[in-house]
Design an enzyme around this catalytic site. Structure first.
Site, PDB file in Angstrom:
ATOM      1  N   ALA A 118      -1.298  -2.618   0.325  1.00  0.00           N
ATOM      2  CA  ALA A 118      -1.821  -1.428   1.051  1.00  0.00           C
ATOM      3  C   ALA A 118      -1.060  -1.617   2.548  1.00  0.00           C
ATOM      4  O   ALA A 118      -1.178  -2.891   2.959  1.00  0.00           O
ATOM      5  CB  ALA A 118      -3.443  -1.563   1.333  1.00  0.00           C
ATOM      6  N   ALA A 134      -0.746  -4.596   7.016  1.00  0.00           N
ATOM      7  CA  ALA A 134      -0.610  -4.493   5.524  1.00  0.00           C
ATOM      8  C   ALA A 134      -1.410  -5.822   4.732  1.00  0.00           C
ATOM      9  O   ALA A 134      -1.669  -6.746   5.794  1.00  0.00           O
ATOM     10  CB  ALA A 134       0.715  -4.754   4.987  1.00  0.00           C
ATOM     11  N   ASP A 135      -1.728  -5.514   3.686  1.00  0.00           N
ATOM     12  CA  ASP A 135      -2.187  -6.720   2.818  1.00  0.00           C
ATOM     13  C   ASP A 135      -1.797  -6.598   1.416  1.00  0.00           C
ATOM     14  O   ASP A 135      -1.558  -5.443   0.771  1.00  0.00           O
ATOM     15  CB  ASP A 135      -3.840  -6.413   2.794  1.00  0.00           C
ATOM     16  N   THR A 136      -1.314  -7.586   0.932  1.00  0.00           N
ATOM     17  CA  THR A 136      -0.670  -7.627  -0.359  1.00  0.00           C
ATOM     18  C   THR A 136      -1.455  -8.746  -1.292  1.00  0.00           C
ATOM     19  O   THR A 136      -2.082  -9.589  -0.869  1.00  0.00           O
ATOM     20  CB  THR A 136       0.706  -8.285  -0.411  1.00  0.00           C
ATOM     21  N   LYS A 169      -7.290  -4.708   9.905  1.00  0.00           N
ATOM     22  CA  LYS A 169      -6.208  -5.370  10.641  1.00  0.00           C
ATOM     23  C   LYS A 169      -5.642  -4.459  11.577  1.00  0.00           C
ATOM     24  O   LYS A 169      -5.309  -4.742  12.993  1.00  0.00           O
ATOM     25  CB  LYS A 169      -4.987  -5.692   9.633  1.00  0.00           C
TER      26      LYS A 169
END
Length: 199
Positions: free
Chosen positions: A106, A69-71, A53
């Site tokens: 992250a 970010a990624d959750t 991203k």
């Protein structure tokens, strides 16, 4: 020197968190394919997506600072993404009821060709939920656009019994980690201001 910051995410929670710490920014979702690869570990998956991203924006605009970010939510080695529909949300919430799960967020920060990333892992425990409570929570609409079908900063705050780790990572953006990654890229955060300290 004034720095332009891009948040490569459409998440309202992440936008609110950057506003909370006084970082002006533009929202520009990267819209990448978030499909999990075969045999990809949850931590690796989240970090790969955050990096991809950030890279999409950084490649097009190397002069800006990009935050992405990624959750994901993990329980019993199963990854729970955003629910597909009401039934899927009900299934996820029933699975999490009365149990502990792991939230993995992250985060990646990019500036020019430099890219840094890190992972925050947080243990979260739900109180036991009755079926009518699950249905009532789903009826609020809150679970439908969130990993694991809940938001800790909204009505979901009343179903979380315990958080062991970075609360903001559960919301979707670990702020202390963001500041440290910025510093790694030569950008200093001083309580609302961003300054370039090195190239």
């Amino acid at each position: 020197m004034s720095l332009k910051v891009i948040l490569a995410s459409g998440s309202p929670r992440r936008r609110q968190l950057l506003e909370l710490i006084g970082i002006p920014h533009e929202v520009r979702p990267s819209n990448i394919d978030e499909t999990m690869r075969p045999r990809e570990a949850p931590r690796r998956h989240a970090e790969r997506l955050a990096r991809e991203k950030a890279s999409v924006i950084a490649t097009r605009e190397p002069e800006v600072v990009t935050i992405a970010a990624d959750t994901i939510v993990v329980i019993n080695r199963k990854v729970l993404g955003k629910p597909r529909d009401v039934e899927d949300a009900r299934r996820m919430l029933s699975m999490l009821s009365g149990r502990e799960h792991t939230v993995i967020t992250a985060v990646a920060v990019a500036r020019g060709r430099k890219l840094r990333s890190a992972i925050e892992e947080v243990k979260v425990k739900f109180r036991r939920l009755r079926e009518d409570e699950i249905d009532a929570y789903i009826a609020t609409g809150e679970p439908m656009d969130k990993a694991g079908a809940y938001g800790i900063q909204g009505f979901g705050a009343t179903i979380v019994e315990c958080v062991n780790g970075d609360y903001f990572a559960v919301m979707g953006l670990p702020l202390a980690r963001v500041v440290m990654l910025l510093r790694d890229l030569g950008v200093r955060y001083t309580f609302g201001d961003l300054d370039v300290v090195s190239r």
